[in-house]
Design a protein around this motif. Structure first.
Motif, PDB file in Angstrom:
ATOM      1  N   GLU A   1     -23.653 -12.285  -5.223  1.00 42.69           N
ATOM      2  CA  GLU A   1     -24.773 -11.624  -4.535  1.00 42.69           C
ATOM      3  C   GLU A   1     -25.513 -12.597  -3.620  1.00 42.69           C
ATOM      4  O   GLU A   1     -25.890 -12.264  -2.496  1.00 42.69           O
ATOM      5  N   ALA A   2     -25.706 -13.861  -4.094  1.00 44.44           N
ATOM      6  CA  ALA A   2     -26.379 -14.874  -3.267  1.00 44.44           C
ATOM      7  C   ALA A   2     -25.551 -15.189  -2.022  1.00 44.44           C
ATOM      8  O   ALA A   2     -26.078 -15.323  -0.917  1.00 44.44           O
TER       9      ALA A   2
ATOM     10  N   LYS B   1     -25.928 -12.412   0.459  1.00 50.80           N
ATOM     11  CA  LYS B   1     -27.209 -12.457   1.173  1.00 50.80           C
ATOM     12  C   LYS B   1     -27.193 -13.537   2.249  1.00 50.80           C
ATOM     13  O   LYS B   1     -27.684 -13.339   3.358  1.00 50.80           O
ATOM     14  N   GLU B   2     -26.630 -14.725   1.912  1.00 50.39           N
ATOM     15  CA  GLU B   2     -26.545 -15.808   2.903  1.00 50.39           C
ATOM     16  C   GLU B   2     -25.687 -15.387   4.092  1.00 50.39           C
ATOM     17  O   GLU B   2     -26.007 -15.669   5.247  1.00 50.39           O
TER      18      GLU B   2
ATOM     19  N   SER C   1     -25.208 -12.321   5.133  1.00 46.90           N
ATOM     20  CA  SER C   1     -25.952 -11.329   5.905  1.00 46.90           C
ATOM     21  C   SER C   1     -27.001 -11.995   6.789  1.00 46.90           C
ATOM     22  O   SER C   1     -27.166 -11.642   7.954  1.00 46.90           O
ATOM     23  N   LYS C   2     -27.731 -13.030   6.229  1.00 48.32           N
ATOM     24  CA  LYS C   2     -28.730 -13.737   7.037  1.00 48.32           C
ATOM     25  C   LYS C   2     -28.087 -14.463   8.207  1.00 48.32           C
ATOM     26  O   LYS C   2     -28.578 -14.435   9.338  1.00 48.32           O
TER      27      LYS C   2
END
Length: 327
Positions: free
Chosen positions: A217-218, A221-222, A224-225
């Motif tokens: 999940e982390a 997110k990275e 996606s950013k």
């Protein structure tokens, strides 16, 4: 009521005004001042005005017709040469501008590919997270089943212990049963230990799966950013390229290094570096086009000044011949 066509007097007045201001009396300049008039009408009146001016100059100068023809021919050739060079330079500039726009279209296609790859990565990340959640749920169910089995075995062990206490008070025949019960209890205890070890292993696997899900999940997110930052930077570069269409303004664009990502994201960084090189090439092409445009402007100004000098020279009266000296 419709307006009548532009008259010769209006065109002649504007041509004389342009001539006095040192500008070339051509169809474009005349139309800018009048604000109306068809191309054919303006050209016809301008040519008539030039012919009358030339005829008047010939009458005042009283030059031989051959000299007048030579001057006129030289002026026309100079104008034609300058016009041809200017038109060739403009055609070349238009072709290079079209090539720059083709490069821009290719750049936009690459942006679409990058967005598609971004969506693919997000979909893969979501699928991986979903799979990990399924594995986590299955592991939890297995742990619950093992816990239930452990409780059942403990209950059986308690019953066997009670049976052992009863068997000790029975007869020799019951003693054999007690011994068999001891053996069963020992096996049950061994099985209970094995189940406890298996339960600990499953709990450890469950903890590992939870950590893997959190890590995935982390990472998602990275990713996606980083992809959002890429979208922002690509939008800024697109705005810079759009500025090229309006008056060849400064084409600036830069991309910052994205955060460390998976191998697929690193490949996107290489593509972005190549896109930045393309942007620099577009900027250099723009500077070349601007230089050529300024050269064309200077050439047109020089041609206009040269024509003004020739026309001024042709309008000067001829020096009187000293006939007494000749005699």
């Amino acid at each position: 009521m419709a307006r009548e066509g532009v008259s010769y007097d209006e065109v002649a007045q504007v041509c004389e005004q342009l001539y006095r201001e040192g500008l070339k009396p051509n169809q474009r300049n005349v139309r800018e001042i009048l604000g109306t008039g068809s191309t054919s009408t303006l050209l016809r009146h301008i040519n008539t005005w030039k012919e009358r001016q030339q005829a008047a100059a010939n009458t005042e100068l009283d030059l031989p017709q051959s000299v007048i023809g030579t001057i006129k021919k030289a002026m026309l050739e100079a104008v034609d040469n300058a016009t041809q060079k200017q038109e060739a330079a403009l055609v070349d500039a238009k072709e290079q501008l079209q090539e720059a726009f083709r490069g821009l279209n290719a750049y936009e296609d690459k942006i679409k590919v990058l967005k598609h790859e971004k969506n693919t990565l997000l979909a893969q990340s979501e699928a991986k997270t979903l799979e990990l959640e399924k594995q986590l749920a299955a592991t939890q169910r297995r742990a619950d089943d093992l816990e239930t089995q452990n409780k059942a075995l403990n209950s059986k062990l308690d019953e066997a212990l009670r049976a052992q206490e009863i068997a000790r008070t029975e007869s020799a025949k019951a003693q054999m049963q007690v011994e068999r019960a001891d053996i069963a209890v020992e096996k049950a205890e061994q099985r209970g230990d094995e189940l406890r070890q298996e339960l600990e292993q499953l709990k450890s696997a469950l903890t590992t799966a939870e950590k893997a899900a959190a890590t995935a999940e982390a990472v998602a997110k990275e990713q996606s950013k980083a992809i959002d930052r890429l979208d922002t930077e690509l939008a800024e570069d697109k705005q810079a390229l759009t500025a090229l269409q309006s008056r060849y303004d400064n084409l600036l664009g830069r991309y910052e290094e994205a955060a460390k990502m998976e191998t697929k994201v690193q490949e996107q960084d290489k593509q972005i570096s190549r896109l930045e090189s393309d942007i620099l090439n577009h900027q250099r092409r723009y500077e070349d086009l601007l230089a050529k445009y300024e050269a064309c402007t200077r050439l047109e100004s020089a041609t206009t000044a040269r024509l003004a000098v020739l026309e001024a020279q042709s309008s000067q009266p001829a020096k009187p011949t000293d006939k007494s000296t000749k005699k």
